[in-house]
Design an enzyme around this catalytic site. Structure first.
Site, PDB file in Angstrom:
ATOM      1  N   CYS A 108      -1.913   8.627   4.744  1.00  0.00           N
ATOM      2  CA  CYS A 108      -1.865   8.340   3.305  1.00  0.00           C
ATOM      3  C   CYS A 108      -3.160   8.776   2.648  1.00  0.00           C
ATOM      4  CB  CYS A 108      -1.615   6.863   3.100  1.00  0.00           C
ATOM      5  SG  CYS A 108      -2.635   5.869   4.171  1.00  0.00           S
ATOM      6  N   GLU A 128       0.884  -1.172   0.000  1.00  0.00           N
ATOM      7  CA  GLU A 128       0.000   0.000   0.000  1.00  0.00           C
ATOM      8  C   GLU A 128       0.909   1.205   0.000  1.00  0.00           C
ATOM      9  OE1 GLU A 128      -3.062  -0.158  -0.632  1.00  0.00           O
ATOM     10  OE2 GLU A 128      -3.204  -2.329  -0.425  1.00  0.00           O
TER      11      GLU A 128
HETATM   12  P1  NAD Z   1       8.930   5.287   3.237  1.00  0.00           P
HETATM   13  O1  NAD Z   1       8.663   4.705   1.884  1.00  0.00           O
HETATM   14  O2  NAD Z   1       9.956   6.329   3.363  1.00  0.00           O
HETATM   15  O3  NAD Z   1       9.348   4.118   4.244  1.00  0.00           O
HETATM   16  C1  NAD Z   1       8.549   2.987   4.436  1.00  0.00           C
HETATM   17  C2  NAD Z   1       9.426   1.869   4.959  1.00  0.00           C
HETATM   18  O4  NAD Z   1      10.304   1.440   3.917  1.00  0.00           O
HETATM   19  C3  NAD Z   1      10.335   2.297   6.126  1.00  0.00           C
HETATM   20  O5  NAD Z   1      10.432   1.238   7.053  1.00  0.00           O
HETATM   21  C4  NAD Z   1      11.657   2.540   5.427  1.00  0.00           C
HETATM   22  O6  NAD Z   1      12.746   2.441   6.285  1.00  0.00           O
HETATM   23  C5  NAD Z   1      11.635   1.422   4.401  1.00  0.00           C
HETATM   24  N1  NAD Z   1      12.535   1.587   3.267  1.00  0.00           N
HETATM   25  C6  NAD Z   1      12.924   2.729   2.659  1.00  0.00           C
HETATM   26  N2  NAD Z   1      13.740   2.449   1.632  1.00  0.00           N
HETATM   27  C7  NAD Z   1      13.863   1.105   1.580  1.00  0.00           C
HETATM   28  C8  NAD Z   1      14.579   0.190   0.749  1.00  0.00           C
HETATM   29  N3  NAD Z   1      15.322   0.618  -0.256  1.00  0.00           N
HETATM   30  N4  NAD Z   1      14.472  -1.124   0.993  1.00  0.00           N
HETATM   31  C9  NAD Z   1      13.715  -1.579   2.015  1.00  0.00           C
HETATM   32  N5  NAD Z   1      13.015  -0.774   2.845  1.00  0.00           N
HETATM   33  C10 NAD Z   1      13.096   0.552   2.625  1.00  0.00           C
HETATM   34  O7  NAD Z   1       7.506   5.782   3.805  1.00  0.00           O
HETATM   35  P2  NAD Z   1       7.191   6.560   5.164  1.00  0.00           P
HETATM   36  O8  NAD Z   1       7.740   7.935   5.061  1.00  0.00           O
HETATM   37  O9  NAD Z   1       7.518   5.736   6.347  1.00  0.00           O
HETATM   38  O10 NAD Z   1       5.598   6.629   5.075  1.00  0.00           O
HETATM   39  C11 NAD Z   1       4.941   7.560   4.276  1.00  0.00           C
HETATM   40  C12 NAD Z   1       4.532   6.937   2.956  1.00  0.00           C
HETATM   41  O11 NAD Z   1       3.731   5.796   3.192  1.00  0.00           O
HETATM   42  C13 NAD Z   1       3.675   7.879   2.123  1.00  0.00           C
HETATM   43  O12 NAD Z   1       4.038   7.757   0.772  1.00  0.00           O
HETATM   44  C14 NAD Z   1       2.264   7.362   2.360  1.00  0.00           C
HETATM   45  O13 NAD Z   1       1.342   7.665   1.334  1.00  0.00           O
HETATM   46  C15 NAD Z   1       2.512   5.879   2.465  1.00  0.00           C
HETATM   47  N6  NAD Z   1       1.445   5.212   3.208  1.00  0.00           N
HETATM   48  C16 NAD Z   1       0.517   4.524   2.482  1.00  0.00           C
HETATM   49  C17 NAD Z   1      -0.520   3.887   3.128  1.00  0.00           C
HETATM   50  C18 NAD Z   1      -1.572   3.138   2.343  1.00  0.00           C
HETATM   51  O14 NAD Z   1      -2.347   2.424   2.941  1.00  0.00           O
HETATM   52  N7  NAD Z   1      -1.596   3.278   1.021  1.00  0.00           N
HETATM   53  C19 NAD Z   1      -0.607   3.937   4.526  1.00  0.00           C
HETATM   54  C20 NAD Z   1       0.368   4.631   5.235  1.00  0.00           C
HETATM   55  C21 NAD Z   1       1.400   5.263   4.561  1.00  0.00           C
END
Ligand code: NAD
Length: 541
Positions: free
Chosen positions: A327, A293
């Site tokens: 989100c 998501e």
């Molecule tokens: P992010 O993508 O920065 O990080 C998410 C997770 O991925 C973290 O644990 C991060 O450390 C990890 N990560 C980052 N790069 C990685 C890599 N190369 N390999 C493996 N893991 C990696 O997101 P965030 O800032 O924590 O959250 C905000 C984002 O999440 C926004 O884009 C928001 O829209 C989305 N979000 C979506 C939903 C949904 O249901 N669609 C819900 C909540 C948040």
């Protein structure tokens, strides 16, 4: 022997407590916040039930009070990821064969512990770690997490009860077994409940999990680990590691035991994970399940018939609660020219009445954004608007990170429907508004549908049924969660299954049976009671 078909308790949504002045829950929460602030934690990784401390520690601070030290977490490396994978494979031997009613009981117990003795701690940790006010913490860290546990247990039994028909002399059965290896849960900072659910949903279905929380959520993530432990989850079923993203991804995606990823976060990261999994496909036993998501550019569109006060309230709550870091938060709005001025005046008045500051002061509606990286990104968008003559501030447009990462809730009005901030995800208290000609409603809907890569949530406000139907039809692919005369945030487990399509994810609907189905493999068993003894069919006669 458990010779019975058990019914699980019917799932009901956890009631939201008010935290009104004088309420017992407010007192308990304030005492817990004070207690946590007076304690410095030292958070190890937890691998196979063992607490793993390294000599590499990272300090944690509330986003609204960066001078305060909450404690440290211990950072690991590739060896710890391998240890976690080995721990899952060891735990799997027992967990995959644990009767479903025992798995159900563990997560139902977690729900009850959270509804009672863990509630204040989970909420207080979320307030301090992610800068949520009491209400935002309650609907996320308490209620939504409890709902995920309770409803998923019920959905699990509904999935298991789904069985094929049988013809005379034959018995057909369907088994739902866990995936053959481990699941990798990668979780975002913004919802404590999502972090818990991305681990708990696969585990409930009999899977074992390596969990990488967001660095900015590790503090509350450990309250979740404590909760799972107290609920009776065996060691090694969920293992939490604090390892740099690229190191962990490199190790996990090279493991032959990798069976699936349960991700919530930004679209760019998810795309990168998907590509790596595709490149490594030959290494795996099966096709890994990829569930993600991701981002959003969530909208509100008002029709000429909409009530201005209703639209303004939906904008104010939908865009700015939890500083726009949901989100589902509205971040682009399309207003009709007949009522736009009135709506924007109401929005400005409400937004300028917000109190901004620490969530520890319960009168603050707006708190800090999560970290410096996010603060700088949003500040850059504000500076960008200042350089443009096709957009201007309705309110906000200031920021200050001297004590914490505070951005004044900002509304920008643009004359360009494709203005950068009408299309890109910002993830903060920043809303852009475009005013369309009142008689060009369908053109506005088409513009809305085509101006963003995302399709997560969206809302239409109208008192005209035909206009509602037009929006519902034309925006069929524009949102996985579509709201009529309501703000686009606040989905409740069991009521509005949540998830989006296009660049917003695989739309597997968190907290719904669709999601749980991704964490099982099914086996069809056909048993013939009296097998035939002659190969000749009658037609040969
Ligand atoms: P992010 O993508 O920065 O990080 C998410 C997770 O991925 C973290 O644990 C991060 O450390 C990890 N990560 C980052 N790069 C990685 C890599 N190369 N390999 C493996 N893991 C990696 O997101 P965030 O800032 O924590 O959250 C905000 C984002 O999440 C926004 O884009 C928001 O829209 C989305 N979000 C979506 C939903 C949904 O249901 N669609 C819900 C909540 C948040």
């Amino acid at each position: 022997m458990a010779n019975a078909f058990f019914n699980v308790p019917t799932a009901v949504n956890e009631p939201v407590k008010s935290y009104a002045p004088g309420s017992p829950e407010r007192k308990e929460l304030q005492e817990m916040i004070a207690k946590l602030k007076n304690t410095t934690v030292d958070l190890p990784m937890v691998i196979g039930g063992k607490k793993i401390r390294t000599n590499k520690t990272v300090s944690m601070h509330p986003p609204h009070e960066i001078a305060h030290h909450l404690g440290n977490y211990h950072q690991g490396d590739a060896q710890h990821v391998n240890d976690a994978i080995n721990a899952t494979m060891e735990a799997r031997k027992t967990w995959a064969n644990t009767p479903w009613q025992d798995r159900a009981a563990i997560f139902l117990k977690a729900a009850e512990l959270l509804a009672g003795p863990y509630r204040a701690k989970m909420n207080a940790a979320t307030m301090l770690c992610q800068s949520k006010n009491a209400f935002q913490a309650e609907i996320d860290a308490a209620c939504e997490m409890i709902d995920f546990f309770r409803f998923n247990v019920q959905f699990m039994t509904e999935i298991y009860a789904e069985q094929p028909i049988s013809s005379p002399g034959i018995w057909n059965r369907m088994e739902y077994r866990p995936l053959e290896g481990f699941v990798f849960a990668i979780t975002p900072f913004n919802f404590t409940s999502i972090a818990a659910n991305l681990c708990a949903a696969p585990a409930l279905m009999g899977n074992v999990v390596v969990w990488k929380p967001s660095n900015t959520q590790i503090y509350s993530a450990h309250v979740i680990m404590d909760l799972f432990k107290e609920a009776g989850l065996p060691d090694g079923v969920i293992n939490i590691v604090h390892v740099n993203s690229s190191v962990i991804a490199d190790t996990i995606f090279k493991s032959p035991h990798f069976s699936g990823v349960h991700f919530t976060g930004s679209t760019g990261v998810f795309n990168q994970l998907w590509k790596t999994i595709g490149t490594n496909l030959e290494l795996y036993k099966g096709y890994p399940r990829i569930v993600g998501e991701t981002g959003g550019k969530d909208f509100i569109i008002a029709h000429r018939s909409a009530d201005p006060r209703e639209v303004a309230t939906a904008i104010v709550r939908g865009a700015f609660e939890y500083q726009g870091q949901k989100c589902s938060a509205a971040s682009r709005v399309y207003l009709p020219s007949n009522t736009a001025d009135e709506i924007l005046a109401l929005v400005k008045k409400d937004v300028e009445s917000f109190k901004i500051g620490s969530p520890e002061d319960f009168s603050n509606f707006i708190n800090a954004v999560i970290d410096e990286k996010s603060f700088d990104k949003i500040a850059n968008y504000i500076e960008y608007v200042k350089t443009r003559d096709d957009a201007d501030f309705v309110c906000g447009g200031t920021y200050d990170k001297s004590k914490g990462y505070f951005i004044t809730p900002t509304v920008v009005k643009t004359t360009n429907p494709l203005f950068r901030t009408m299309c890109e995800e910002i993830f903060g208290p920043f809303l852009t508004v475009y005013v369309y000609e009142v008689d060009k409603y369908e053109e506005a809907l088409e513009m809305l549908d085509n101006s963003s890569e995302y399709a997560l949530t969206g809302a239409i406000f109208s008192k005209d049924r035909a206009a509602i139907n037009t929006a519902t039809r034309l925006l069929e692919n524009a949102a996985g969660n579509f709201y009529i005369n309501d703000k686009p945030t606040g989905a409740v487990v069991g009521q509005q299954p949540f998830g989006g399509a296009r660049a917003s994810g695989t739309n597997d609907k968190a907290g719904a049976p669709q999601n749980l189905m991704r964490w099982v493999n099914s086996r069809t068993i056909k048993e013939t009671f009296v097998p035939p003894t002659d190969y000749r069919y009658p037609f040969l006669g």
